[in-house]
Design a protein around this motif. Sequence first.
Motif, PDB file in Angstrom:
ATOM      1  N   TYR A   6      -4.400  27.026-103.104  1.00 27.46           N
ATOM      2  CA  TYR A   6      -4.877  26.727-101.764  1.00 27.46           C
ATOM      3  C   TYR A   6      -6.399  26.708-101.814  1.00 27.46           C
ATOM      4  O   TYR A   6      -7.024  27.608-102.373  1.00 27.46           O
TER       5      TYR A   6
ATOM      6  N   VAL B 184      -8.249  26.700 -99.099  1.00 28.90           N
ATOM      7  CA  VAL B 184      -8.718  27.450 -97.933  1.00 28.90           C
ATOM      8  C   VAL B 184      -7.883  28.718 -97.793  1.00 28.90           C
ATOM      9  O   VAL B 184      -6.761  28.787 -98.283  1.00 28.90           O
ATOM     10  N   LYS B 185      -8.439  29.692 -97.132  1.00 25.75           N
ATOM     11  CA  LYS B 185      -7.742  30.957 -96.893  1.00 25.75           C
ATOM     12  C   LYS B 185      -7.200  30.972 -95.466  1.00 25.75           C
ATOM     13  O   LYS B 185      -7.657  30.220 -94.605  1.00 25.75           O
ATOM     14  N   GLU B 186      -6.252  31.851 -95.219  1.00 22.30           N
ATOM     15  CA  GLU B 186      -5.745  32.013 -93.863  1.00 22.30           C
ATOM     16  C   GLU B 186      -6.889  32.377 -92.927  1.00 22.30           C
ATOM     17  O   GLU B 186      -7.793  33.125 -93.296  1.00 22.30           O
ATOM     18  N   ASN B 187      -6.860  31.818 -91.723  1.00 24.70           N
ATOM     19  CA  ASN B 187      -7.849  32.027 -90.654  1.00 24.70           C
ATOM     20  C   ASN B 187      -9.221  31.433 -90.947  1.00 24.70           C
ATOM     21  O   ASN B 187     -10.182  31.723 -90.247  1.00 24.70           O
ATOM     22  N   GLU B 188      -9.316  30.584 -91.962  1.00 25.26           N
ATOM     23  CA  GLU B 188     -10.571  29.896 -92.270  1.00 25.26           C
ATOM     24  C   GLU B 188     -10.614  28.561 -91.533  1.00 25.26           C
ATOM     25  O   GLU B 188      -9.657  27.794 -91.574  1.00 25.26           O
ATOM     26  N   ARG B 189     -11.731  28.292 -90.864  1.00 25.56           N
ATOM     27  CA  ARG B 189     -11.896  27.006 -90.169  1.00 25.56           C
ATOM     28  C   ARG B 189     -11.998  25.883 -91.174  1.00 25.56           C
ATOM     29  O   ARG B 189     -12.647  26.032 -92.199  1.00 25.56           O
ATOM     30  N   ILE B 190     -11.373  24.773 -90.853  1.00 26.03           N
ATOM     31  CA  ILE B 190     -11.462  23.605 -91.717  1.00 26.03           C
ATOM     32  C   ILE B 190     -11.759  22.380 -90.865  1.00 26.03           C
ATOM     33  O   ILE B 190     -11.494  22.354 -89.670  1.00 26.03           O
TER      34      ILE B 190
ATOM     35  N   GLN C 244     -10.925  17.778 -95.179  1.00 28.66           N
ATOM     36  CA  GLN C 244     -11.179  18.883 -96.110  1.00 28.66           C
ATOM     37  C   GLN C 244      -9.886  19.198 -96.870  1.00 28.66           C
ATOM     38  O   GLN C 244      -8.803  19.201 -96.295  1.00 28.66           O
TER      39      GLN C 244
ATOM     40  N   SER D  66      -9.427  18.879 -87.428  1.00 26.24           N
ATOM     41  CA  SER D  66     -10.047  20.190 -87.612  1.00 26.24           C
ATOM     42  C   SER D  66      -9.196  21.270 -86.949  1.00 26.24           C
ATOM     43  O   SER D  66      -8.367  20.998 -86.096  1.00 26.24           O
TER      44      SER D  66
ATOM     45  N   TYR E  95      -7.735  25.591 -87.944  1.00 23.31           N
ATOM     46  CA  TYR E  95      -7.706  26.632 -88.966  1.00 23.31           C
ATOM     47  C   TYR E  95      -6.272  26.891 -89.410  1.00 23.31           C
ATOM     48  O   TYR E  95      -5.327  26.662 -88.674  1.00 23.31           O
TER      49      TYR E  95
ATOM     50  N   SER F 130      -3.422  29.256 -90.037  1.00 22.65           N
ATOM     51  CA  SER F 130      -3.063  30.604 -89.601  1.00 22.65           C
ATOM     52  C   SER F 130      -2.117  31.284 -90.587  1.00 22.65           C
ATOM     53  O   SER F 130      -2.081  32.508 -90.643  1.00 22.65           O
TER      54      SER F 130
END
Length: 110
Positions: free
Chosen positions: A26, A28-34, A38, A57, A59, A61
């Motif tokens: 992955y 991106v991590k959980e709760n990271e805005r994207i 991206q 856009s 995040y 969850s």
Amino acid sequence: MYYFIKVPRLPATISHQMGNVEIIEYAVKENERIKSDQTIVLVENWWVRMALKAVGSGYISKVFFEPRTYVREGDPLAIMVCDPEDAPHGEVTCALEIVETIRQKPGREK
């Protein structure tokens, strides 16, 4: 609003006969805005490595699988939380980008 990011149906030129892909990592991590476009997750099959990218856009969850897990086309990979105007319209929940060719798929004889 939320929706499931799913493994897209792969084109015949890169799909594997089993319809599986392996989650590599992955991005991106959980709760990271994207942001839109991206990379969310890298996956691969016998033929190619692919980036699955956000179509809007928001995040992430929740992610459902660990790296090195095999999943099938159509399986949900994560939950994306977003504003309604950033939600996908239709069945496409992520964009597919081929980032590396691992093996050349032979063409079919006529």
